[in-house]
Design a protein around this motif. Structure first.
Motif, PDB file in Angstrom:
ATOM      1  N   ILE A  99       0.862  -1.176   0.000  1.00 28.45           N
ATOM      2  CA  ILE A  99       0.000   0.000   0.000  1.00 28.45           C
ATOM      3  C   ILE A  99       0.902   1.231   0.000  1.00 28.45           C
ATOM      4  N   ARG A 101       0.435   5.348   0.122  1.00 31.40           N
ATOM      5  CA  ARG A 101      -0.550   6.407   0.357  1.00 31.40           C
ATOM      6  C   ARG A 101       0.161   7.748   0.300  1.00 31.40           C
ATOM      7  N   TRP A 103      -0.618  12.214   0.051  1.00 32.58           N
ATOM      8  CA  TRP A 103      -1.634  13.254   0.188  1.00 32.58           C
ATOM      9  C   TRP A 103      -1.127  14.541  -0.438  1.00 32.58           C
ATOM     10  N   ARG A 125      -6.078   1.797  -7.630  1.00 32.02           N
ATOM     11  CA  ARG A 125      -6.431   2.866  -6.692  1.00 32.02           C
ATOM     12  C   ARG A 125      -7.348   2.236  -5.656  1.00 32.02           C
ATOM     13  N   CYS A 126      -7.144   2.580  -4.391  1.00 35.11           N
ATOM     14  CA  CYS A 126      -7.895   1.989  -3.282  1.00 35.11           C
ATOM     15  C   CYS A 126      -8.520   3.091  -2.445  1.00 35.11           C
ATOM     16  N   ASN A 127      -9.422   2.686  -1.576  1.00 36.29           N
ATOM     17  CA  ASN A 127      -9.913   3.621  -0.558  1.00 36.29           C
ATOM     18  C   ASN A 127      -9.045   3.455   0.690  1.00 36.29           C
ATOM     19  N   LEU A 128      -9.329   4.202   1.729  1.00 39.00           N
ATOM     20  CA  LEU A 128      -8.507   4.137   2.941  1.00 39.00           C
ATOM     21  C   LEU A 128      -8.591   2.781   3.630  1.00 39.00           C
ATOM     22  N   GLU A 130      -8.315   0.090   2.094  1.00 39.53           N
ATOM     23  CA  GLU A 130      -7.512  -0.762   1.211  1.00 39.53           C
ATOM     24  C   GLU A 130      -8.371  -1.665   0.327  1.00 39.53           C
ATOM     25  N   ILE A 152      -6.207  12.651   0.147  1.00 39.19           N
ATOM     26  CA  ILE A 152      -5.385  11.475   0.424  1.00 39.19           C
ATOM     27  C   ILE A 152      -5.679  10.473  -0.679  1.00 39.19           C
ATOM     28  N   THR A 154      -4.706   6.580  -2.199  1.00 40.69           N
ATOM     29  CA  THR A 154      -4.135   5.294  -1.799  1.00 40.69           C
ATOM     30  C   THR A 154      -4.060   4.365  -3.000  1.00 40.69           C
ATOM     31  N   ARG A 156      -2.620   0.272  -4.323  1.00 34.13           N
ATOM     32  CA  ARG A 156      -2.091  -1.059  -4.044  1.00 34.13           C
ATOM     33  C   ARG A 156      -1.229  -1.434  -5.244  1.00 34.13           C
TER      34      ARG A 156
END
Length: 165
Positions: A99, A101, A103, A125-128, A130, A152, A154, A156
């Motif tokens: 991961i 991340r 910002w 692309r992921c959310n917080l 994961e 932000i 994130t 993977r």
């Protein structure tokens, strides 16, 4: 303090939760703290980068010479432009890849790029939490992405090479 919580406080009757003993909760002793002031005029980003370097200084660890697959110098990930700050580089909670991340610490929307140390098999692309949202197109070892002001972002990254994911 001694107890969490205390039932003998003048500002409240009874306990606010289960009474657990908390020996040394006030952390008596000698402590050393470091702080820095970073004056700046117009270039807020340069001041933020200097503050970041103070908060997370480079740490050197001595080791004996040993074989390994990595070169003597390496950036695991390179993020551009400088307004994008790395906030996490860690194994994914579910064990699938790394991961990364970042910002956007600026007041502007930014077009950014991220170059990995090795060729990823795929990037999402992921959310917080994961969870994968959408695959990201690779240009060799580099991805390009947009980050809104203060957003932000994130990702993977999954690698085929053992030991790199």
């Amino acid at each position: 303090v001694g107890w969490l919580p205390r039932g003998d406080l003048a500002c409240r009757q009874g306990h606010a939760g289960p009474p657990y003993e908390t020996p040394e909760a006030q952390c008596h002793g000698t402590y050393t703290f470091h702080y820095a002031l970073v004056p700046y005029a117009a270039d807020r980003l340069a001041a933020v980068q200097e503050a970041d370097a103070f908060v997370a200084p480079l740490r050197a660890i001595s080791t004996q010479a040993h074989p390994g697959a990595l070169p003597p110098t390496l950036s695991f990930v390179r993020i551009e432009p400088a307004e994008l700050a790395l906030s996490a580089l860690k194994p994914a909670d579910d064990g699938r890849g790394m991961i990364v991340r970042v910002w956007n610490r600026s007041d502007q929307n930014i077009e950014g790029s991220m170059t990995f140390w090795a060729q990823p098999a795929g990037v999402w692309r992921c959310n917080l939490a994961e969870r994968d949202l959408a695959p990201i197109e690779l240009d060799g070892r580099t991805i390009r992405f947009a980050a809104r002001t203060r957003e932000i972002v994130t990702f993977r990254a999954v690698f085929d090479t053992p030991g790199e994911s």
